[in-house]
Design an enzyme around this catalytic site. Structure first.
Site, PDB file in Angstrom:
ATOM      1  N   LYS A 153      36.572  19.748  21.994  1.00  0.00           N
ATOM      2  CA  LYS A 153      36.660  21.204  21.858  1.00  0.00           C
ATOM      3  C   LYS A 153      37.195  21.813  23.157  1.00  0.00           C
ATOM      4  O   LYS A 153      38.075  22.679  23.147  1.00  0.00           O
ATOM      5  CB  LYS A 153      35.247  21.744  21.558  1.00  0.00           C
ATOM      6  CG  LYS A 153      35.235  23.019  20.773  1.00  0.00           C
ATOM      7  CD  LYS A 153      33.815  23.428  20.430  1.00  0.00           C
ATOM      8  CE  LYS A 153      33.281  22.757  19.183  1.00  0.00           C
ATOM      9  NZ  LYS A 153      31.856  23.049  18.956  1.00  0.00           N
TER      10      LYS A 153
ATOM     11  N   THR B 252      21.797  33.458  16.743  1.00  0.00           N
ATOM     12  CA  THR B 252      20.800  34.034  15.829  1.00  0.00           C
ATOM     13  C   THR B 252      19.559  33.154  15.850  1.00  0.00           C
ATOM     14  O   THR B 252      19.627  31.974  15.498  1.00  0.00           O
ATOM     15  CB  THR B 252      21.381  34.112  14.409  1.00  0.00           C
ATOM     16  OG1 THR B 252      22.570  34.893  14.475  1.00  0.00           O
ATOM     17  CG2 THR B 252      20.398  34.752  13.444  1.00  0.00           C
TER      18      THR B 252
ATOM     19  N   PHE C  27      27.170  40.407  15.996  1.00  0.00           N
ATOM     20  CA  PHE C  27      27.317  40.773  14.582  1.00  0.00           C
ATOM     21  C   PHE C  27      28.716  40.490  14.058  1.00  0.00           C
ATOM     22  O   PHE C  27      29.133  41.064  13.060  1.00  0.00           O
ATOM     23  CB  PHE C  27      26.981  42.258  14.383  1.00  0.00           C
ATOM     24  CG  PHE C  27      25.630  42.631  14.911  1.00  0.00           C
ATOM     25  CD1 PHE C  27      24.484  42.330  14.179  1.00  0.00           C
ATOM     26  CD2 PHE C  27      25.481  43.247  16.141  1.00  0.00           C
ATOM     27  CE1 PHE C  27      23.222  42.655  14.659  1.00  0.00           C
ATOM     28  CE2 PHE C  27      24.226  43.577  16.633  1.00  0.00           C
ATOM     29  CZ  PHE C  27      23.092  43.277  15.892  1.00  0.00           C
TER      30      PHE C  27
ATOM     31  N   LYS D  55      19.191  41.395  14.027  1.00  0.00           N
ATOM     32  CA  LYS D  55      20.224  40.494  13.533  1.00  0.00           C
ATOM     33  C   LYS D  55      19.873  39.925  12.150  1.00  0.00           C
ATOM     34  O   LYS D  55      20.673  40.004  11.212  1.00  0.00           O
ATOM     35  CB  LYS D  55      20.419  39.367  14.541  1.00  0.00           C
ATOM     36  CG  LYS D  55      21.291  38.246  14.082  1.00  0.00           C
ATOM     37  CD  LYS D  55      22.726  38.679  13.918  1.00  0.00           C
ATOM     38  CE  LYS D  55      23.482  37.642  13.119  1.00  0.00           C
ATOM     39  NZ  LYS D  55      24.892  37.645  13.353  1.00  0.00           N
TER      40      LYS D  55
ATOM     41  N   CYS E 138      26.502  31.769   8.105  1.00  0.00           N
ATOM     42  CA  CYS E 138      25.464  32.716   8.535  1.00  0.00           C
ATOM     43  C   CYS E 138      24.531  33.171   7.426  1.00  0.00           C
ATOM     44  O   CYS E 138      23.346  32.854   7.454  1.00  0.00           O
ATOM     45  CB  CYS E 138      26.104  33.927   9.193  1.00  0.00           C
ATOM     46  SG  CYS E 138      26.848  33.524  10.776  1.00  0.00           S
TER      47      CYS E 138
ATOM     48  N   LYS F  65      35.476  32.585   2.494  1.00  0.00           N
ATOM     49  CA  LYS F  65      36.071  33.919   2.328  1.00  0.00           C
ATOM     50  C   LYS F  65      37.472  33.875   2.913  1.00  0.00           C
ATOM     51  O   LYS F  65      37.794  32.953   3.667  1.00  0.00           O
ATOM     52  CB  LYS F  65      35.213  34.990   3.003  1.00  0.00           C
ATOM     53  CG  LYS F  65      35.191  34.919   4.519  1.00  0.00           C
ATOM     54  CD  LYS F  65      34.498  36.145   5.069  1.00  0.00           C
ATOM     55  CE  LYS F  65      34.711  36.267   6.559  1.00  0.00           C
ATOM     56  NZ  LYS F  65      34.026  37.402   7.145  1.00  0.00           N
TER      57      LYS F  65
HETATM   58  C1  UDX Z   1      28.266  37.685   8.234  1.00  0.00           C
HETATM   59  C2  UDX Z   1      27.920  39.126   8.677  1.00  0.00           C
HETATM   60  O1  UDX Z   1      28.750  40.045   7.960  1.00  0.00           O
HETATM   61  C3  UDX Z   1      28.107  39.269  10.171  1.00  0.00           C
HETATM   62  O2  UDX Z   1      27.729  40.574  10.590  1.00  0.00           O
HETATM   63  C4  UDX Z   1      27.276  38.230  10.877  1.00  0.00           C
HETATM   64  O3  UDX Z   1      27.472  38.294  12.269  1.00  0.00           O
HETATM   65  C5  UDX Z   1      27.613  36.837  10.377  1.00  0.00           C
HETATM   66  O4  UDX Z   1      27.473  36.772   8.963  1.00  0.00           O
HETATM   67  P1  UDX Z   1      30.517  36.363   7.804  1.00  0.00           P
HETATM   68  O5  UDX Z   1      29.693  35.147   7.558  1.00  0.00           O
HETATM   69  O6  UDX Z   1      31.748  36.247   8.635  1.00  0.00           O
HETATM   70  O7  UDX Z   1      29.641  37.499   8.494  1.00  0.00           O
HETATM   71  O8  UDX Z   1      30.957  36.874   6.355  1.00  0.00           O
HETATM   72  P2  UDX Z   1      30.878  38.218   5.505  1.00  0.00           P
HETATM   73  O9  UDX Z   1      32.141  38.965   5.629  1.00  0.00           O
HETATM   74  O10 UDX Z   1      29.637  38.939   5.734  1.00  0.00           O
HETATM   75  O11 UDX Z   1      30.856  37.567   4.043  1.00  0.00           O
HETATM   76  C6  UDX Z   1      29.819  36.658   3.676  1.00  0.00           C
HETATM   77  C7  UDX Z   1      30.018  36.136   2.285  1.00  0.00           C
HETATM   78  O12 UDX Z   1      29.735  37.150   1.338  1.00  0.00           O
HETATM   79  C8  UDX Z   1      31.410  35.616   1.946  1.00  0.00           C
HETATM   80  O13 UDX Z   1      31.273  34.396   1.221  1.00  0.00           O
HETATM   81  C9  UDX Z   1      31.988  36.696   1.071  1.00  0.00           C
HETATM   82  O14 UDX Z   1      32.944  36.202   0.178  1.00  0.00           O
HETATM   83  C10 UDX Z   1      30.754  37.195   0.351  1.00  0.00           C
HETATM   84  N1  UDX Z   1      30.848  38.580  -0.143  1.00  0.00           N
HETATM   85  C11 UDX Z   1      31.055  39.595   0.732  1.00  0.00           C
HETATM   86  C12 UDX Z   1      30.699  38.844  -1.486  1.00  0.00           C
HETATM   87  O15 UDX Z   1      30.490  37.928  -2.309  1.00  0.00           O
HETATM   88  N2  UDX Z   1      30.773  40.140  -1.925  1.00  0.00           N
HETATM   89  C13 UDX Z   1      30.983  41.174  -1.082  1.00  0.00           C
HETATM   90  O16 UDX Z   1      31.025  42.306  -1.561  1.00  0.00           O
HETATM   91  C14 UDX Z   1      31.120  40.899   0.295  1.00  0.00           C
END
Ligand code: UDX
Length: 436
Positions: free
Chosen positions: A35, A121, A147, A206, A262, A325
């Protein structure tokens, strides 16, 4: 200021590069030599929009360096801890091995007045437990949760919507909070809310935020389940309730649910910690949130089976997406891959494509077939399943173009992101989630 960042994974690498970009002198430290070698070459070890440029600029300026040697932390005024807190093997609680090791390895290099700022976290109570070890060196431990969202990590780090600092009581805590304000000067000058609080509150902010977001997604997915037996349309329902400013439309996207590094692990760790604290009932609903979320993956599989007339055996199923995502190559607990694996288990000839996540997906599920090219993936397919809403699939795949390539005319929209009317008008059997 001179800063060290211990742990150069997702959180730490972005934090180190972002802090250098706002003018600090930063050393990123990680035990993984591969890394560090990649970061030193200016290559981001994972896909994150904007990170590559930030790394190159930081390295070129001389303000950003990476090393495997923890001794390089000596002389920094603030030491960030950005190591992982994965789910424990065989349990729901968080594994704190890396946090403990990071803090202990830093101790010999701390000087009185230094600040150690945890960003990982952690379960509530962790900071208070670690603090005496740090205090013994004359340094101060604070918890400064992160976050950031994957895909927007650079922006979220440089320009966060709020900053939170859990500090010890009294003058020592006030001084440490002032040092953090100095670290985040550009954001603080923009009047970004800066909340100074105690350790437990900072840790809880958090996990509470992630629990709320997960709950919001599972809420709308529970409504999708009800919509499915009543003929209602969950996307219109979400639009309608989302107009209420108290509710809001964000995170009301029904589909195959949440995944990633997360939300799933954080709600499980929260439930496990609450149980240890004798408060199991307070967050029992999180088990329900988790269960609803996992059911939606099974539902998507069922919709594909139904769409193909009761069996997927021997049918070619094109999976659009592998990442949890869009704008990410992360496949940790990815609902998209879970659906692909289940269909493969039912005998479907599954082919998975994704603009960024194929290599990561192949590593954990080598039994699936992967194809980089979207059009080759859907060629001769009996069904298409859209599971990660990349623009390549959601916006730039027209039903007419798909018709020229596939064998069948079945599309299952696991993210409710496609234009149902357009696909139907082109002769497709369009199946959404929680939609008639
Ligand atoms: C999340 C939190 O948003 C962030 O603040 C924290 O620090 C880490 O965890 P992240 O894991 O990057 O961030 O993804 P996020 O954008 O929150 O999406 C999480 C999951 O929820 C994804 O699989 C996404 O596809 C899903 N999702 C999101 C839905 O199914 N529906 C929605 O409306 C929004």
């Amino acid at each position: 200021m001179r800063l060290s960042v211990v742990g150069c994974g997702y959180l730490g690498a972005v934090h180190a590069a972002a802090m250098a970009s706002i003018g600090h002198e930063v050393v990123g430290i990680d035990v993984d030599p591969r890394k560090i070698a990649s970061l030193t070459r200016g290559e981001a070890p994972f896909f994150e929009p904007g990170l590559q440029d930030l790394l190159s600029e930081g390295l070129a300026s001389g303000r950003l360096t990476f090393t495997t040697s923890i001794a390089a932390a000596a002389g920094a005024a603030v030491h960030f801890i950005g190591v992982g807190t994965p789910q424990q093997a065989g349990g729901y609680a968080a594994d704190l091995t890396y946090v403990n090791t990071a803090v202990d390895s830093l101790l010999p290099y701390l000087a009185p007045g230094d600040v150690v700022a945890g960003k990982s976290t952690v379960p509530v109570g962790t900071t208070a437990e670690l603090a005496p070890r740090v205090s013994a060196t004359g340094a101060t431990l604070v918890w400064n949760p992160e976050f950031l969202r994957e895909g927007w990590a650079v922006q979220d780090t440089i320009d966060p919507d709020r900053l939170v600092a859990g500090v010890p009581a009294g003058l020592e805590g006030e001084r440490a909070a002032d040092i953090l304000r100095e670290v985040y000067r550009p954001a603080v000058d923009k009047r970004t809310p800066f909340i100074v609080t105690d350790y437990a509150t900072a840790e809880l902010v958090k996990v509470a935020a992630n629990a709320f977001l997960a709950t919001k997604i599972s809420f709308i997915n529970a409504m999708a389940e009800i919509a499915e037996v009543t003929g209602a349309d969950v996307t219109q329902l979400a639009d309608a309730i989302g107009h209420d400013a108290r509710i809001g439309r964000k995170f009301l996207g029904a589909g195959i649910g949440f995944g990633g590094g997360c939300l799933p692990k954080d709600i499980r760790a929260f439930a496990a910690r609450a149980e240890e604290l004798g408060r199991r009932e307070s967050v029992n609903f999180l088990r329900e949130v988790d269960a609803i979320n996992l059911r939606r993956r099974d539902r998507a599989v069922q919709l594909v089976v139904d769409g193909l007339g009761g069996s997927v055996f021997g049918k070619k199923v094109a999976m659009l997406g592998a990442a949890f995502k869009p704008h990410s190559d992360d496949v940790r607990d990815s609902p998209a891959l879970d659906v692909a694996v289940q269909l493969n288990g039912l005998g479907a000839d599954v082919v998975v494509t994704d603009p960024q996540a194929i290599e990561n997906a192949r590593r954990i599920h080598p039994q699936l077939t992967y194809e980089a090219d979207r059009d080759v993936t859907i060629r001769n397919a009996d069904a298409i399943v859209m599971v990660t809403e990349w623009d390549e699939y959601r916006r730039h795949l027209s039903p007419e173009h798909a018709s020229s390539l596939t064998r069948g005319r079945v599309i299952v929209d696991g993210r409710n992101g496609l234009d149902a009317d357009a696909w139907r008008a082109a002769g497709w059997k369009y199946v959404g989630m929680g939609r008639p």
